[in-house]
Design a protein around this motif. Sequence first.
Motif, mmCIF file in Angstrom:
data_model
loop_
_atom_site.group_PDB
_atom_site.id
_atom_site.type_symbol
_atom_site.label_atom_id
_atom_site.label_comp_id
_atom_site.label_asym_id
_atom_site.label_seq_id
_atom_site.Cartn_x
_atom_site.Cartn_y
_atom_site.Cartn_z
ATOM 1 N N GLN A 9 0.800 -1.222 0.000
ATOM 2 C CA GLN A 9 0.000 0.000 0.000
ATOM 3 C C GLN A 9 0.834 1.275 0.000
ATOM 4 O O GLN A 9 0.364 2.333 -0.393
ATOM 5 N N ASP A 10 2.093 1.170 0.431
ATOM 6 C CA ASP A 10 2.945 2.365 0.477
ATOM 7 C C ASP A 10 4.014 2.381 -0.603
ATOM 8 O O ASP A 10 4.913 3.219 -0.569
ATOM 9 N N ASP A 11 3.932 1.470 -1.611
ATOM 10 C CA ASP A 11 4.946 1.431 -2.651
ATOM 11 C C ASP A 11 4.362 0.985 -3.990
ATOM 12 O O ASP A 11 4.415 -0.194 -4.344
ATOM 13 N N PRO A 12 3.822 1.938 -4.772
ATOM 14 C CA PRO A 12 3.256 1.586 -6.070
ATOM 15 C C PRO A 12 4.312 1.381 -7.163
ATOM 16 O O PRO A 12 3.971 1.120 -8.310
ATOM 17 N N SER A 13 5.590 1.474 -6.802
ATOM 18 C CA SER A 13 6.634 1.372 -7.816
ATOM 19 C C SER A 13 7.047 -0.061 -8.117
ATOM 20 O O SER A 13 7.669 -0.318 -9.149
ATOM 21 N N VAL A 122 -2.560 -3.210 -2.185
ATOM 22 C CA VAL A 122 -3.492 -2.731 -3.200
ATOM 23 C C VAL A 122 -3.499 -3.768 -4.314
ATOM 24 O O VAL A 122 -2.452 -4.100 -4.871
ATOM 25 N N PHE A 123 -4.681 -4.306 -4.591
ATOM 26 C CA PHE A 123 -4.879 -5.300 -5.627
ATOM 27 C C PHE A 123 -5.531 -4.602 -6.815
ATOM 28 O O PHE A 123 -6.666 -4.126 -6.690
ATOM 29 N N GLN A 124 -4.832 -4.537 -7.937
ATOM 30 C CA GLN A 124 -5.403 -3.948 -9.147
ATOM 31 C C GLN A 124 -5.830 -5.079 -10.075
ATOM 32 O O GLN A 124 -5.000 -5.867 -10.532
ATOM 33 N N VAL A 125 -7.131 -5.139 -10.337
ATOM 34 C CA VAL A 125 -7.703 -6.217 -11.139
ATOM 35 C C VAL A 125 -8.269 -5.622 -12.432
ATOM 36 O O VAL A 125 -9.230 -4.849 -12.381
ATOM 37 N N VAL A 126 -7.655 -5.975 -13.557
ATOM 38 C CA VAL A 126 -8.223 -5.595 -14.845
ATOM 39 C C VAL A 126 -9.268 -6.647 -15.182
ATOM 40 O O VAL A 126 -8.951 -7.824 -15.345
ATOM 41 N N CYS A 127 -10.517 -6.203 -15.239
ATOM 42 C CA CYS A 127 -11.624 -7.097 -15.582
ATOM 43 C C CYS A 127 -11.992 -6.848 -17.034
ATOM 44 O O CYS A 127 -12.123 -5.693 -17.460
ATOM 45 N N GLU A 128 -12.166 -7.955 -17.766
ATOM 46 C CA GLU A 128 -12.520 -7.877 -19.170
ATOM 47 C C GLU A 128 -13.712 -8.788 -19.442
ATOM 48 O O GLU A 128 -14.257 -9.394 -18.522
ATOM 49 N N ARG A 129 -14.057 -8.876 -20.720
ATOM 50 C CA ARG A 129 -15.201 -9.690 -21.130
ATOM 51 C C ARG A 129 -15.156 -11.063 -20.456
ATOM 52 O O ARG A 129 -14.120 -11.709 -20.422
ATOM 53 N N ASN A 130 -16.288 -11.446 -19.893
ATOM 54 C CA ASN A 130 -16.517 -12.736 -19.223
ATOM 55 C C ASN A 130 -16.014 -12.781 -17.782
ATOM 56 O O ASN A 130 -16.027 -13.836 -17.167
ATOM 57 N N ILE A 133 -16.637 -9.947 -10.925
ATOM 58 C CA ILE A 133 -15.985 -9.590 -9.674
ATOM 59 C C ILE A 133 -17.066 -9.171 -8.692
ATOM 60 O O ILE A 133 -18.029 -8.491 -9.060
ATOM 61 N N SER A 134 -16.909 -9.628 -7.449
ATOM 62 C CA SER A 134 -17.829 -9.260 -6.385
ATOM 63 C C SER A 134 -17.008 -8.761 -5.210
ATOM 64 O O SER A 134 -16.315 -9.532 -4.552
ATOM 65 N N VAL A 135 -17.093 -7.457 -4.979
ATOM 66 C CA VAL A 135 -16.346 -6.796 -3.911
ATOM 67 C C VAL A 135 -17.270 -6.698 -2.697
ATOM 68 O O VAL A 135 -18.336 -6.078 -2.778
ATOM 69 N N PRO A 136 -16.893 -7.321 -1.576
ATOM 70 C CA PRO A 136 -17.778 -7.329 -0.410
ATOM 71 C C PRO A 136 -18.069 -5.922 0.125
ATOM 72 O O PRO A 136 -17.231 -5.013 0.041
ATOM 73 N N ALA A 137 -19.247 -5.769 0.673
ATOM 74 C CA ALA A 137 -19.648 -4.506 1.311
ATOM 75 C C ALA A 137 -18.564 -4.071 2.290
ATOM 76 O O ALA A 137 -17.963 -4.892 2.984
ATOM 77 N N GLY A 138 -18.304 -2.784 2.324
ATOM 78 C CA GLY A 138 -17.349 -2.223 3.273
ATOM 79 C C GLY A 138 -15.901 -2.299 2.837
ATOM 80 O O GLY A 138 -15.024 -1.806 3.547
ATOM 81 N N THR A 139 -15.606 -2.887 1.674
ATOM 82 C CA THR A 139 -14.227 -3.014 1.194
ATOM 83 C C THR A 139 -13.782 -1.709 0.534
ATOM 84 O O THR A 139 -14.405 -1.275 -0.440
ATOM 85 N N PRO A 140 -12.701 -1.093 1.018
ATOM 86 C CA PRO A 140 -12.211 0.124 0.365
ATOM 87 C C PRO A 140 -11.679 -0.205 -1.037
ATOM 88 O O PRO A 140 -10.906 -1.150 -1.213
ATOM 89 N N HIS A 141 -12.124 0.560 -2.010
ATOM 90 C CA HIS A 141 -11.731 0.321 -3.394
ATOM 91 C C HIS A 141 -11.983 1.563 -4.229
ATOM 92 O O HIS A 141 -12.565 2.538 -3.765
ATOM 93 N N TRP A 142 -11.533 1.511 -5.482
ATOM 94 C CA TRP A 142 -11.871 2.523 -6.476
ATOM 95 C C TRP A 142 -11.924 1.826 -7.825
ATOM 96 O O TRP A 142 -11.462 0.692 -7.983
ATOM 97 N N ARG A 175 -2.081 7.686 -5.823
ATOM 98 C CA ARG A 175 -0.670 7.255 -5.833
ATOM 99 C C ARG A 175 -0.429 6.013 -6.674
ATOM 100 O O ARG A 175 0.713 5.614 -6.863
ATOM 101 N N PHE A 176 -1.478 5.383 -7.174
ATOM 102 C CA PHE A 176 -1.322 4.132 -7.905
ATOM 103 C C PHE A 176 -1.624 4.321 -9.381
ATOM 104 O O PHE A 176 -2.330 5.253 -9.767
ATOM 105 N N PRO A 177 -1.077 3.418 -10.225
ATOM 106 C CA PRO A 177 -1.283 3.553 -11.669
ATOM 107 C C PRO A 177 -2.762 3.588 -12.050
ATOM 108 O O PRO A 177 -3.573 2.898 -11.457
ATOM 109 N N ARG A 178 -3.051 4.419 -13.028
ATOM 110 C CA ARG A 178 -4.401 4.534 -13.583
ATOM 111 C C ARG A 178 -4.554 3.535 -14.728
ATOM 112 O O ARG A 178 -3.591 2.952 -15.209
ATOM 113 N N TYR A 179 -5.783 3.401 -15.189
ATOM 114 C CA TYR A 179 -6.077 2.521 -16.309
ATOM 115 C C TYR A 179 -6.033 3.347 -17.585
ATOM 116 O O TYR A 179 -6.928 4.121 -17.857
ATOM 117 N N GLU A 180 -4.983 3.213 -18.299
ATOM 118 C CA GLU A 180 -4.784 4.015 -19.514
ATOM 119 C C GLU A 180 -4.881 3.119 -20.716
ATOM 120 O O GLU A 180 -5.079 3.422 -21.779
#
Length: 180
Positions: A9-13, A122-130, A133-142, A175-180
């Motif tokens: 969480q403190d090192d996106p590099s 920090v878990f970055q999940v690229v979701c695509e066709r098919n 994902i189910s993120v439980p209530a109360g889970t911090p995310h973006w 502080r973390f990579p965006r989806y470009e």
Amino acid sequence: MSSLTVYAQDDPSEALLQTSDPERIASALAEHGVRFERWPARAELVADADQASILAAYAPEIERLVASDGYRSCDAISLSPDHPDKDVLREKFLDEHTHSEDEVRFFVDGSGLFCLHLADRVFQVVCERNDLISVPAGTPHWFDMGPSPRFVAIRLFDDPQGWVASFTGSDIAARFPRYE
């Protein structure tokens, strides 16, 4: 291609884990109560398929989730690069937030990036066709749909009114990579 990248969480590099293996993605997320599944393509949908056609194409999977998890409603959302409000819509969920109910998304087409703040990672999940994902209530995310969003997703709800974002006030997402 679906993928998972895990950072401290403190090192996106530096990535601690990178994988495109759906089973490994599902396993890593399941350790934190997050569901990740690959659903089979039911049918080729036309580019401008309406909500009823999209939901009908995946009715067996939707019915399974409703039966197992008690969701009471679902809909389909579609966003394309030419949408006039794409920038406003992207910005809306780029900051860390939670919801009072699960955030369940199945990608019928296109892609998006879910970023989950789980413990000290920090878990970055690229979701695509098919991908489901189910993120439980109360889970911090973006969520980042990118500067030229293109996706169609089925959303399942306990109560659509309960799916209001509650922002944490943290600047971690910036502080973390965006989806470009």
